[in-house]
Design an enzyme around this catalytic site. Structure first.
Site, PDB file in Angstrom:
ATOM      1  N   CYS A  84     -39.427  10.473 -27.331  1.00 19.96           N
ATOM      2  CA  CYS A  84     -38.870  11.416 -26.077  1.00 19.96           C
ATOM      3  C   CYS A  84     -38.645  12.723 -26.772  1.00 19.96           C
ATOM      4  CB  CYS A  84     -37.334  11.514 -26.898  1.00 19.96           C
ATOM      5  SG  CYS A  84     -36.247   9.748 -25.850  1.00 19.96           S
ATOM      6  N   HIS A 112     -37.577   3.513 -34.767  1.00 20.64           N
ATOM      7  CA  HIS A 112     -39.093   4.029 -34.857  1.00 20.64           C
ATOM      8  C   HIS A 112     -38.512   5.215 -36.216  1.00 20.64           C
ATOM      9  CE1 HIS A 112     -36.414   7.077 -32.966  1.00 20.64           C
ATOM     10  NE2 HIS A 112     -36.326   6.595 -32.355  1.00 20.64           N
ATOM     11  N   GLY A 119     -32.542   5.865 -29.923  1.00 17.55           N
ATOM     12  CA  GLY A 119     -33.808   4.558 -29.422  1.00 17.55           C
ATOM     13  C   GLY A 119     -34.748   5.235 -28.842  1.00 17.55           C
ATOM     14  N   CYS A 120     -35.037   6.186 -28.917  1.00 11.40           N
ATOM     15  CA  CYS A 120     -36.425   6.544 -28.632  1.00 11.40           C
ATOM     16  C   CYS A 120     -37.646   7.221 -29.157  1.00 11.40           C
ATOM     17  CB  CYS A 120     -35.377   7.739 -27.686  1.00 11.40           C
ATOM     18  SG  CYS A 120     -37.507   8.339 -26.884  1.00 11.40           S
ATOM     19  N   GLY A 121     -38.368   6.598 -29.600  1.00 10.85           N
ATOM     20  CA  GLY A 121     -39.235   6.860 -30.380  1.00 10.85           C
ATOM     21  C   GLY A 121     -40.513   8.115 -29.335  1.00 10.85           C
TER      22      GLY A 121
END
Length: 282
Positions: free
Chosen positions: A122, A190, A118-120
């Site tokens: 990170c 992403h 869920g992290c673009g």
């Protein structure tokens, strides 16, 4: 009859089957269900490991090119010289060869961490890498609001993996007057966009000729990635974040949120979205 997406890409499945207990009130049934898979995907540039992303194990050559462009590792598609995908026992390696000039700059980026689903952003090593300047977008694209609504309806039928699992996002590129041209899906929004951008560039299409639909919220990194390749309108089915709105305003990108059920909210640069009827104030 529904056409199922291929469940094998280099031996790593994009979904699995599992028997589940499905409950409704006090009643339940045992059914066969389809579960979306995510895999650790290691991106290795010129032999040097750079980042491990959790992604749906499909369309990884598209992903490698899109990620390389939108993360600023290369500036042009032809600076990616080759891409090879290898199945490993604990994940997937994508070995990417880029020009020596670009590889020489890569060590300064300091991004050698894990990017979770869920992290673009990170793995960025500092604030300058996370919040990168983005060039203004140019283009005279005009999108009738009726075509945006039509494309949203078409997209539901084009999300084959999501129809099966209900667990993945989609990114779609739409050309006015021609409808949806390309769709890519992934557990990470992403990642789906990077796959779509990679496909566009590999196909020789100009991203500025169409607009983007995302089945997610419109977060900062989606606006940044779209603007990086010159896309001038991004429509998301959910809400944007404040940082996404500010970046869209600064870059000249038209940002649309809550695009669903024959309605939408325009946050920035509304001139690109055209309406054929005289508006009535609600």
């Amino acid at each position: 009859m529904q056409t199922l997406p291929s469940n094998l890409e280099l031996g790593w499945p994009s979904y699995q089957q599992s028997t589940v207990e499905r409950w409704k009130g006090n009643s339940y049934s045992r059914q066969l269900d389809y579960i979306a898979e995510e895999a650790p995907v290691s991106l290795i540039y010129n032999g040097m490991p750079h980042v491990v992303m959790l992604a749906t194990p499909k369309d990884l050559e598209d992903f490698a090119l899109g990620f390389s462009i939108t993360e600023g590792i290369v500036q042009r598609a032809d600076e990616v010289l080759s891409t090879r995908v290898y199945q490993r026992s604990n994940g997937i390696e994508v070995r990417i060869k880029i020009t020596e000039q670009r590889f020489g700059c890569l060590a300064d980026k300091g991004r050698n961490l894990t990017g979770r689903t869920g992290c673009g952003l990170c793995g960025s090593n500092n604030l300058d890498q996370a919040i990168r300047p983005t060039n203004p977008v140019n283009g005279r694209l005009a999108v009738p609001a009726t075509e945006l609504c039509s494309a949203l309806d078409q997209l539901r039928e084009r999300q084959t993996l999501n129809q099966l699992t209900g667990a993945v996002h989609a990114a779609a590129w739409v050309v006015p007057g021609q409808g949806i041209q390309y769709v890519r899906e992934d557990v990470g929004r992403h990642n789906a966009l990077d796959k779509l951008i990679g496909l566009l560039l590999r196909s020789g299409r100009n991203p500025a000729d169409g607009f983007l639909i995302m089945t997610s919220r419109a977060s900062y990194e989606l606006v940044q990635k779209a603007a990086t390749v010159g896309i001038t309108l991004l429509a998301a089915i959910s809400a944007p974040t404040g940082l996404a709105i500010r970046l869209a305003e600064d870059t000249g990108l038209t940002l649309v949120g809550f695009a669903r059920d024959d309605q939408h909210v325009v946050y920035t640069h509304s001139e690109r979205l055209t309406h054929t009827t005289y508006p009535t104030l609600l």
